[in-house]
Design a protein around this motif. Structure first.
Motif, PDB file in Angstrom:
ATOM      1  N   VAL A 201       0.840  -1.202   0.000  1.00 39.54           N
ATOM      2  CA  VAL A 201       0.000   0.000   0.000  1.00 39.54           C
ATOM      3  C   VAL A 201       0.873   1.249   0.000  1.00 39.54           C
ATOM      4  CG1 VAL A 201      -1.652   1.355   1.351  1.00 39.54           C
ATOM      5  CG2 VAL A 201      -1.983  -1.108   1.089  1.00 39.54           C
ATOM      6  N   ARG A 202       1.918   1.254   0.821  1.00 39.46           N
ATOM      7  CA  ARG A 202       2.798   2.419   0.887  1.00 39.46           C
ATOM      8  C   ARG A 202       3.480   2.668  -0.454  1.00 39.46           C
ATOM      9  NH1 ARG A 202       8.202   3.200   4.660  1.00 39.46           N
ATOM     10  NH2 ARG A 202       8.643   5.344   4.027  1.00 39.46           N
ATOM     11  N   GLY A 203       3.988   1.589  -1.063  1.00 41.01           N
ATOM     12  CA  GLY A 203       4.664   1.733  -2.346  1.00 41.01           C
ATOM     13  C   GLY A 203       3.731   2.244  -3.430  1.00 41.01           C
ATOM     14  N   LEU A 204       2.537   1.678  -3.499  1.00 40.37           N
ATOM     15  CA  LEU A 204       1.582   2.093  -4.524  1.00 40.37           C
ATOM     16  C   LEU A 204       1.107   3.521  -4.277  1.00 40.37           C
ATOM     17  CD1 LEU A 204      -0.449  -1.238  -4.786  1.00 40.37           C
ATOM     18  CD2 LEU A 204       1.170  -0.332  -6.464  1.00 40.37           C
ATOM     19  N   THR A 205       0.975   3.906  -3.013  1.00 38.96           N
ATOM     20  CA  THR A 205       0.573   5.273  -2.680  1.00 38.96           C
ATOM     21  C   THR A 205       1.626   6.280  -3.141  1.00 38.96           C
ATOM     22  OG1 THR A 205      -0.677   4.507  -0.761  1.00 38.96           O
ATOM     23  CG2 THR A 205      -0.071   6.828  -0.803  1.00 38.96           C
ATOM     24  N   LEU A 206       2.894   5.877  -3.083  1.00 36.39           N
ATOM     25  CA  LEU A 206       3.977   6.768  -3.494  1.00 36.39           C
ATOM     26  C   LEU A 206       4.161   6.808  -5.015  1.00 36.39           C
ATOM     27  CD1 LEU A 206       6.644   5.925  -0.759  1.00 36.39           C
ATOM     28  CD2 LEU A 206       5.362   8.061  -1.009  1.00 36.39           C
ATOM     29  N   GLY A 207       3.370   6.014  -5.727  1.00 32.91           N
ATOM     30  CA  GLY A 207       3.420   6.066  -7.178  1.00 32.91           C
ATOM     31  C   GLY A 207       3.952   4.832  -7.869  1.00 32.91           C
ATOM     32  N   ALA A 208       4.309   3.787  -7.096  1.00 35.77           N
ATOM     33  CA  ALA A 208       4.779   2.550  -7.726  1.00 35.77           C
ATOM     34  C   ALA A 208       3.683   1.981  -8.629  1.00 35.77           C
ATOM     35  CB  ALA A 208       5.171   1.526  -6.667  1.00 35.77           C
ATOM     36  N   ASP A 209       4.093   1.396  -9.749  1.00 40.36           N
ATOM     37  CA  ASP A 209       3.131   0.867 -10.718  1.00 40.36           C
ATOM     38  C   ASP A 209       2.901  -0.625 -10.566  1.00 40.36           C
ATOM     39  OD1 ASP A 209       2.764   3.327 -12.590  1.00 40.36           O
ATOM     40  OD2 ASP A 209       4.919   3.169 -12.273  1.00 40.36           O
ATOM     41  N   ASP A 210       3.828  -1.305  -9.897  1.00 39.98           N
ATOM     42  CA  ASP A 210       3.694  -2.741  -9.696  1.00 39.98           C
ATOM     43  C   ASP A 210       4.544  -3.129  -8.495  1.00 39.98           C
ATOM     44  OD1 ASP A 210       2.865  -5.333 -10.064  1.00 39.98           O
ATOM     45  OD2 ASP A 210       3.547  -5.487 -12.138  1.00 39.98           O
ATOM     46  N   TYR A 211       4.299  -4.336  -7.969  1.00 35.70           N
ATOM     47  CA  TYR A 211       4.953  -4.755  -6.741  1.00 35.70           C
ATOM     48  C   TYR A 211       5.185  -6.251  -6.816  1.00 35.70           C
ATOM     49  CZ  TYR A 211       6.035  -3.544  -1.875  1.00 35.70           C
ATOM     50  OH  TYR A 211       6.678  -3.264  -0.703  1.00 35.70           O
ATOM     51  N   MET A 212       6.406  -6.705  -6.552  1.00 35.93           N
ATOM     52  CA  MET A 212       6.730  -8.132  -6.565  1.00 35.93           C
ATOM     53  C   MET A 212       7.503  -8.500  -5.308  1.00 35.93           C
ATOM     54  SD  MET A 212       7.911  -8.863 -10.495  1.00 35.93           S
ATOM     55  CE  MET A 212       8.164 -10.609 -10.130  1.00 35.93           C
ATOM     56  N   ALA A 213       7.149  -9.647  -4.715  1.00 32.33           N
ATOM     57  CA  ALA A 213       7.851 -10.119  -3.526  1.00 32.33           C
ATOM     58  C   ALA A 213       8.939 -11.105  -3.935  1.00 32.33           C
ATOM     59  CB  ALA A 213       6.877 -10.784  -2.560  1.00 32.33           C
ATOM     60  N   LYS A 214      10.105 -10.996  -3.300  1.00 34.40           N
ATOM     61  CA  LYS A 214      11.173 -11.967  -3.513  1.00 34.40           C
ATOM     62  C   LYS A 214      10.854 -13.229  -2.721  1.00 34.40           C
ATOM     63  CE  LYS A 214      14.903  -8.512  -3.925  1.00 34.40           C
ATOM     64  NZ  LYS A 214      16.151  -8.036  -3.292  1.00 34.40           N
ATOM     65  N   PRO A 215      11.251 -14.414  -3.208  1.00 34.75           N
ATOM     66  CA  PRO A 215      11.917 -14.646  -4.505  1.00 34.75           C
ATOM     67  C   PRO A 215      10.893 -14.616  -5.640  1.00 34.75           C
ATOM     68  CG  PRO A 215      11.574 -16.723  -3.383  1.00 34.75           C
ATOM     69  CD  PRO A 215      11.103 -15.658  -2.435  1.00 34.75           C
ATOM     70  N   PHE A 216      11.342 -14.272  -6.837  1.00 35.19           N
ATOM     71  CA  PHE A 216      10.459 -14.201  -7.999  1.00 35.19           C
ATOM     72  C   PHE A 216      11.193 -14.820  -9.190  1.00 35.19           C
ATOM     73  CE2 PHE A 216      12.955 -10.351  -7.702  1.00 35.19           C
ATOM     74  CZ  PHE A 216      13.499 -10.235  -8.969  1.00 35.19           C
ATOM     75  N   SER A 217      10.433 -15.179 -10.209  1.00 34.77           N
ATOM     76  CA  SER A 217      11.048 -15.739 -11.410  1.00 34.77           C
ATOM     77  C   SER A 217      11.388 -14.605 -12.382  1.00 34.77           C
ATOM     78  CB  SER A 217      10.101 -16.736 -12.091  1.00 34.77           C
ATOM     79  OG  SER A 217       9.031 -16.054 -12.724  1.00 34.77           O
ATOM     80  N   PHE A 218      12.463 -14.794 -13.122  1.00 34.14           N
ATOM     81  CA  PHE A 218      12.837 -13.788 -14.121  1.00 34.14           C
ATOM     82  C   PHE A 218      11.741 -13.650 -15.170  1.00 34.14           C
ATOM     83  CE2 PHE A 218      14.781 -12.618 -18.205  1.00 34.14           C
ATOM     84  CZ  PHE A 218      15.333 -11.393 -17.854  1.00 34.14           C
ATOM     85  N   GLU A 219      11.109 -14.769 -15.534  1.00 34.04           N
ATOM     86  CA  GLU A 219      10.052 -14.732 -16.554  1.00 34.04           C
ATOM     87  C   GLU A 219       8.884 -13.871 -16.107  1.00 34.04           C
ATOM     88  OE1 GLU A 219      10.020 -15.825 -19.600  1.00 34.04           O
ATOM     89  OE2 GLU A 219      12.074 -16.543 -19.398  1.00 34.04           O
ATOM     90  N   GLU A 220       8.531 -13.938 -14.815  1.00 38.17           N
ATOM     91  CA  GLU A 220       7.428 -13.110 -14.337  1.00 38.17           C
ATOM     92  C   GLU A 220       7.824 -11.638 -14.340  1.00 38.17           C
ATOM     93  OE1 GLU A 220       4.347 -12.420 -10.609  1.00 38.17           O
ATOM     94  OE2 GLU A 220       5.896 -13.969 -10.447  1.00 38.17           O
ATOM     95  N   LEU A 221       9.051 -11.343 -13.912  1.00 35.58           N
ATOM     96  CA  LEU A 221       9.507  -9.947 -13.940  1.00 35.58           C
ATOM     97  C   LEU A 221       9.499  -9.422 -15.368  1.00 35.58           C
ATOM     98  CD1 LEU A 221      10.721  -7.414 -12.646  1.00 35.58           C
ATOM     99  CD2 LEU A 221      12.982  -8.453 -12.937  1.00 35.58           C
ATOM    100  N   LEU A 222       9.964 -10.238 -16.306  1.00 32.55           N
ATOM    101  CA  LEU A 222       9.990  -9.823 -17.713  1.00 32.55           C
ATOM    102  C   LEU A 222       8.575  -9.547 -18.219  1.00 32.55           C
ATOM    103  CD1 LEU A 222      11.819  -9.395 -20.186  1.00 32.55           C
ATOM    104  CD2 LEU A 222      11.494 -11.821 -20.738  1.00 32.55           C
ATOM    105  N   ALA A 223       7.644 -10.418 -17.843  1.00 31.82           N
ATOM    106  CA  ALA A 223       6.251 -10.216 -18.261  1.00 31.82           C
ATOM    107  C   ALA A 223       5.698  -8.908 -17.699  1.00 31.82           C
ATOM    108  CB  ALA A 223       5.394 -11.396 -17.800  1.00 31.82           C
ATOM    109  N   ARG A 224       6.048  -8.607 -16.456  1.00 34.04           N
ATOM    110  CA  ARG A 224       5.553  -7.373 -15.837  1.00 34.04           C
ATOM    111  C   ARG A 224       6.206  -6.136 -16.462  1.00 34.04           C
ATOM    112  NH1 ARG A 224       2.666  -8.077 -10.968  1.00 34.04           N
ATOM    113  NH2 ARG A 224       2.540 -10.252 -10.321  1.00 34.04           N
ATOM    114  N   ILE A 225       7.479  -6.238 -16.829  1.00 36.00           N
ATOM    115  CA  ILE A 225       8.144  -5.123 -17.500  1.00 36.00           C
ATOM    116  C   ILE A 225       7.478  -4.857 -18.845  1.00 36.00           C
ATOM    117  CG2 ILE A 225      10.271  -4.432 -18.677  1.00 36.00           C
ATOM    118  CD1 ILE A 225      11.826  -5.777 -16.399  1.00 36.00           C
ATOM    119  N   HIS A 226       7.232  -5.914 -19.610  1.00 40.97           N
ATOM    120  CA  HIS A 226       6.564  -5.751 -20.904  1.00 40.97           C
ATOM    121  C   HIS A 226       5.168  -5.153 -20.725  1.00 40.97           C
ATOM    122  CE1 HIS A 226       9.281  -7.339 -23.916  1.00 40.97           C
ATOM    123  NE2 HIS A 226       9.589  -8.346 -23.112  1.00 40.97           N
ATOM    124  N   ALA A 227       4.474  -5.584 -19.683  1.00 40.40           N
ATOM    125  CA  ALA A 227       3.132  -5.047 -19.440  1.00 40.40           C
ATOM    126  C   ALA A 227       3.186  -3.558 -19.129  1.00 40.40           C
ATOM    127  CB  ALA A 227       2.468  -5.804 -18.290  1.00 40.40           C
TER     128      ALA A 227
END
Length: 229
Positions: free
Chosen positions: A95-121
């Motif tokens: 909530v804090r991150g999104l309130t400050l203007g973040a567009d997306d949020y991912m918790a570690k650990p994460f897959s590179f493929e998911e991060l790539l998909a979110r970057i493309h989105a």
């Protein structure tokens, strides 16, 4: 794997863990992005002023200036899409991150493929001018002609079916809830029933020949996910 015609898309990676930073940098360079890195918030802001990234992948937990503060500063520089990473999956943090203007949020650990998909989105949603026609797995999306091809065949889609399938495919690999789909495809002020999503998903599956739901998967209680692997 999602393949897109990219025109100088710039990514800023910020993480105080060198191994993570190097792994992400190599992966994104291999995908054709222009990448700069920083290991602390002050350096990140300095680099961003010169580099002017389109997307910043930003770790929250850093010594000195944390990711929340960096996010706030980056948003003042211009329309930078910020994806925040954290080892903590706390609701208050999101909530804090999104309130400050973040567009997306991912918790570690994460897959590179998911991060790539979110970057493309993020690029598709916030910087559509950087993309020409998109080829994502067996799909080809032509926004100018409002056409989607599947395995070389142009699909006969209504305007709403086009927007829904595009949203699902662009976010392939990501679980999308009915509420999120309604907001992005039908609009936040849509006053109808959530069941309309099921009706349109069924129609898309028919047109794609996806009888066994292997392409557009239903995750009970969560939503839908397009799987292209």
């Amino acid at each position: 794997m999602q393949q897109q015609q990219l025109k100088g898309v710039k990514i800023l990676l910020v993480d105080d863990e060198p191994t993570i930073l190097q792994f992400l940098e190599l992966g994104l360079l291999n995908e054709g992005f222009d990448v700069q890195t920083a290991q602390d918030g002050i350096t990140a802001f300095t680099v961003a002023q010169q580099f002017q990234p389109h997307v910043a992948v930003l770790d929250v937990m850093m010594p000195g200036m944390d990711g929340f503060e960096v996010c706030k500063l980056l948003k003042k520089l211009g329309p930078i899409a910020v994806i925040m990473l954290t080892a903590r999956d706390e609701v208050d943090d999101r909530v804090r991150g999104l309130t400050l203007g973040a567009d997306d949020y991912m918790a570690k650990p994460f897959s590179f493929e998911e991060l790539l998909a979110r970057i493309h989105a993020r690029i598709r949603n916030q910087f559509p001018n950087l993309l020409a026609e998109q080829s994502i797995g067996p799909f080809r999306i032509d926004d100018r002609r409002k056409e989607i091809s599947y395995d070389g065949r142009v699909l006969e889609l209504s305007p709403t079916e086009y927007e829904l399938l595009k949203f699902l495919v662009i976010n392939q690999g990501i679980v999308l809830s009915k509420a999120m789909i309604l907001d992005k495809v039908w609009g936040y002020d849509f006053g109808g029933e959530e069941n309309i999503v099921e009706v349109y998903i069924r129609s898309l599956r028919d047109k794609l020949g996806d009888k066994e739901h292997r392409l557009i998967r239903t995750l009970r209680g969560a939503g839908y996910r397009v799987d292209l692997t």
